[in-house]
Design an enzyme around this catalytic site. Structure first.
Site: not given
Length: 601
Positions: A208-209, A228, A287-289, A318, A337-340
């Site tokens: 999705k992202v 993918d 911006v994943a893991r 983190e 960790h501001l992705g969301a």
């Protein structure tokens, strides 16, 4: 049944002193199917994946272990008792979890096997407020029958926007030049950037992202490729993205944007070896893991000029150490960790995970379940009555088994006019497994743990699909359940080849039992059933009906199947109430009745 027997391979012991019938004194386990008594005003049945209603009618308890948006908490409070306890130690979580029916976490709380063990079977749902579920032990959750749901859509746009923000700010040195100007400098020549137009972006992980990042990068004039192994090519082509191999993506890309989950296969997937395969001067966004990058190797690649710049929102640990060489590197842009972390996303995630958890506790099949076989809404709606039929047939079949070696081999046959690829039987298989196991054990079986539980108990279930001619309007014509290598307490339930055999179909949306052994019957699968093998003679229906009526047992359906007139017949009687032992004994004493069994649904 003793605890030892319950945990061993499936077995049925004849414990009732009356040889001609059996009664279960065991309290029924929560059913996978909501079965209200049928009336003209009965609402439509709904599928229940997990059930969490306290025996005393009290509300369930939901533990929120990390900060959740106010809108989500209010939604939870309207349904359950909510305990918001943040910053707990693992020991505190393990102590508290035995009092909770659901747990909601973000990325900072580890939900390992010890959490499920400490819950002592009470924990039914774990909600992950976000996309990634690498902090939840899925195998342990599945083993303990706990559903895991996440909130994969609410923060999708926020994460994609942050990825694009890091991409652009890295390319134009925004963070570094901002710090320079605030330090009183004016070094225009030092912070000359690169253009995005015409550059190749490799999106690693086209979920999705990743898909949303690709859309936005295309709008910036970039050429976008993606890797993918599970992404459908048509979805990529629809937005002008080419799917390529992992090595081709590394070798071709000017920019790499990571959007893959953290799994054993992706842990440190970017390392010294893979950095060496990249185009010199590549720029990386994550911006994943954090764990998908070997951070020490990235520092070496930056120092060697293989990687020109990196923009990171996530880290292996983190928060990272203040003196981290990676964080302090002049060519690295970092965010905490501001992705969301947008107001809209935080609100959306809170509502999405609250709705998923409440829905799951209410018995609804969550669309965001990550450890259950997914069944589309269309298939689920169509299969609802067949799901009920499948569980009922499993329950009937296992109650027909007498003591002995126990149930080990189950054969399920589906007859349908639909092609094999157009018939998804995973849900039906799970419910048959539930019907077979639950009546004779203390295990609660649901769609999440059905296959695991069957394997653990040595239950081998095979499926057969028989293609029929005709219209495929209905998904199924019949479902047949056969238990092999067992003895039966009702000999007439044995097929010609010696298996306990029951068959059913759905008529007007209602499940019916249509065959027992070789005898054809027709009785609705509601309430409970009495099966009688009798000499076919006049007055039998009236005699049995009178005995039940005198005991105030309501008969909802009755059917007789026979070999030939005045020969043997099977009478199937549907009853709303459980007859007393005395009533059943009177039925057994009727001279023309050769054997009978009471089956509780």
């Amino acid at each position: 049944m003793s605890a030892a027997a319950a945990s061993s391979a499936i077995s049925v012991a004849a414990t009732n002193p009356l040889k001609t019938f059996s009664l279960s004194s065991r309290s029924p386990l929560p059913s996978a199917i909501s079965l209200p008594s049928r009336s003209l005003n009965t609402p439509r049945r709904r599928l229940v994946l997990v059930s969490c209603t306290a025996g005393d009618g009290s509300k369930p308890t939901i533990l929120v272990a990390e900060k959740l948006g106010e809108a989500g908490v209010k939604l939870l409070e309207g349904f359950a008792n909510v305990d918001c306890s943040y910053n707990m130690t693992p020991e505190e979580l393990n102590t508290k979890i035995s009092l909770c029916d659901a747990l909601i976490v973000r990325s900072g709380t580890k939900v390992g096997r010890e959490v499920f063990e400490s819950s002592r079977g009470r924990l039914k749902v774990v909600g992950r407020a976000g996309v990634g579920i690498d902090n939840v032990d899925l195998s342990a959750a599945t083993e303990f029958g706990c559903l895991v749901v996440n909130a994969p859509t609410a923060n999708t746009i926020a994460a994609a926007e942050h990825g694009i923000a890091l991409l652009a700010s890295m390319a134009r040195n925004v963070a570094q030049s901002d710090a320079s100007v605030k330090a009183g400098e004016w070094k225009r020549n030092k912070y000359v950037g690169v253009s995005l137009v015409g550059k190749t972006l490799a999106v690693m992980g086209f979920g999705k992202v990743g898909t949303e990042v690709a859309r936005r990068a295309k709008g910036l004039g970039m050429r976008v490729i993606a890797h993918d192994p599970y992404a459908p090519a048509d979805r990529a082509h629809a937005i002008g993205v080419e799917l390529v191999s992992f090595d081709e993506a590394l070798a071709t890309a000017d920019f790499i944007s990571l959007h893959m989950p953290l799994t054993p296969a992706t842990n440190k997937i970017l390392n010294d070896e893979t950095f060496a395969k990249m185009k010199k001067g590549v720029r990386i966004v994550n911006v994943a893991r954090g764990g998908v990058i070997d951070e020490d190797a990235l520092v070496r690649a930056l120092d060697a000029g293989i990687v020109s710049q990196a923009a990171l929102d996530v880290f292996t640990t983190e928060p990272p150490a203040k003196d981290s060489p990676l964080v302090q590197h002049e060519n690295v842009t970092v965010t905490p960790h501001l992705g969301a972390s947008t107001m809209e996303a935080q609100e959306g995630v809170a509502i999405e995970i609250a709705e998923a958890v409440v829905g799951a506790l209410n018995g609804e099949l969550a669309a965001t379940a990550v450890n259950a076989p997914m069944v589309s809404a269309e298939v689920l709606t169509e299969l609802k009555p067949y799901v009920i039929l499948a569980e009922k047939l499993g329950r009937l079949a296992v109650q027909l088994v007498a003591g002995g070696s126990g149930v080990k081999n189950v054969k399920v046959s589906y007859t349908s006019a639909r092609a094999t690829d157009d018939l998804d039987t995973r849900l039906l298989r799970a419910m048959i497994t539930k019907g077979i196991i639950e009546p004779i054990s203390d295990v609660y079986v649901n769609l999440v743990n059905a296959d695991f539980t069957a394997k653990q108990r040595g239950l081998r279930l095979s499926e057969e699909r028989v293609l029929l001619d005709g219209s495929p309007e209905n998904p199924l014509e019949t479902i047949t359940v056969q238990l092999g290598n067992v003895e039966s307490k009702f000999a007439s339930s044995l097929s010609e080849s010696g298996e306990v055999k029951v068959e059913g179909r759905v008529k007007d949306g209602i499940p019916h039992l249509t065959k027992v052994g070789s005898f054809e019957v027709d009785v609705t699968l509601e309430g409970s059933i009495i099966l009688c093998r009798q000499v076919d003679q006049p007055g039998m229906i009236g005699t049995v009906g009178s005995i039940l009526g005198e005991s105030n047992v309501n008969v909802n359906f009755m059917s007789v199947g026979r070999i030939a007139p005045r020969k043997q017949a099977i009478m199937a009687i549907g009853v709303d109430d459980q007859p007393s032992k005395e009533t059943l004994k009177k039925i057994g004493e009727i001279p023309a009745i050769e054997e009978f069994v009471f089956l509780k649904l």
